[in-house]
Design an enzyme around this catalytic site. Sequence first.
Site, short mmCIF file in Angstrom:
data_model
loop_
_atom_site.label_atom_id
_atom_site.label_comp_id
_atom_site.label_asym_id
_atom_site.label_seq_id
_atom_site.Cartn_x
_atom_site.Cartn_y
_atom_site.Cartn_z
N TYR A 136 0.82 -1.21 0.00
CA TYR A 136 0.00 0.00 0.00
C TYR A 136 0.85 1.26 0.00
O TYR A 136 0.47 2.29 -0.54
CB TYR A 136 -0.94 0.02 1.21
N LYS A 186 3.06 -15.45 4.31
CA LYS A 186 3.25 -16.32 3.14
C LYS A 186 4.74 -16.61 3.02
O LYS A 186 5.37 -16.37 1.98
CB LYS A 186 2.68 -15.66 1.89
N ASP A 218 -3.35 -18.31 2.80
CA ASP A 218 -4.40 -19.08 2.14
C ASP A 218 -5.06 -20.06 3.11
O ASP A 218 -6.28 -20.23 3.13
CB ASP A 218 -3.86 -19.80 0.90
N ASP A 246 -12.12 -8.20 6.12
CA ASP A 246 -13.39 -8.13 5.39
C ASP A 246 -14.04 -9.51 5.31
O ASP A 246 -15.26 -9.63 5.37
CB ASP A 246 -13.16 -7.57 3.99
#
Length: 352
Positions: A136, A186, A218, A246
């Site tokens: 970001y 990850k 994941d 979310d």
Amino acid sequence: MKLAIFPGDGVGPEVTAQARRVLERIDLPGLTIFEGDVGAAAFRRQGHPLPAETIAMAQAADAVLFGAVGDPECDRLERSLRPEQAILGLRQELGLFANLRPASVFAGLEDLSALRPEIARSIDLLIVRELGGDVYFGAKGIDKRADGEREGWDRMAYSEHEVRRIAHVAFRAASGRNRRLTSVDKANVLETSQLWREVMIEVAGEYPDVALDHLYVDNAAMQLVRAPGQFDVIVTGNLFGDILSDQASACVGSIGLLPSAALGERQTAHGTFGLYEPIHGSAPDIAGTGKANPLAAILSAAMLVRHSFSRESEAARIERAVAGTLAAGLRGADLGGHDGTQAVGDAVLARL
């Protein structure tokens, strides 16, 4: 106590108005509230989504209550002028790096979850999302390659210092809950995540009372819908945290119920400076209709009272009033009901 409120766009002004009513109703001696412009509203009035006077107002406050930003009419503006830059810019200007996003199912709302009720009612977790790094805020661009094709790129990076400070926030949060912390990364693919995991393990030595485990992102996403009750506190980076929080809202039943806090290292005379906002967006399709659910904004106000004003009893009162409102059967459109923004706000005030 100085509070800055930035209502923003879409339903932002509607939901923050109800949160303001709640804050004015409870006992907060010496509370001063002032409002400023952000997002598309600020761009239209002042030519920028985050005017200098808004930044100054935030810096002078003890806490910020934020509504929402976003307007489809601004999607073609250059990135630096889009409404979303207001919240990203405020986080950066104010040094806010730790995003706290609690998610739990209110009694009686289990059927609204995307999960089976018996699984949904087990959800009681906190996601600690790092806010200041990752893709970001890394360098980014769209280049043209030698073969003429365009190529978009974003730099994902974390320094050891950035990981260490969010690790301490997460471990302290877990110490105050059920003493279980899951770090999501990850590390099997990304060097950024490898550093993340190494630093988490190092910091864990300072918190022997907290059990630390690790999940690839994941698998974490899968476990969040398969067995969410296993989680107490989840700590992860900016990108993964945005997605998982979310997802947690769908597991709970509505994004209109989830508050958040963005904290940094700055301490005021009253507590930890922070910016508080519902995790939902500006919802321009229902703006002005009176249908927006104000409960996430009201619960964000409760977090504000707890962390930035150090008033635990008042924060708990607000949360009980919200729970009582839902238990009484009031439901906004997002919860399958017909009660409007004002009606829900009135009900919370009545219970206070």
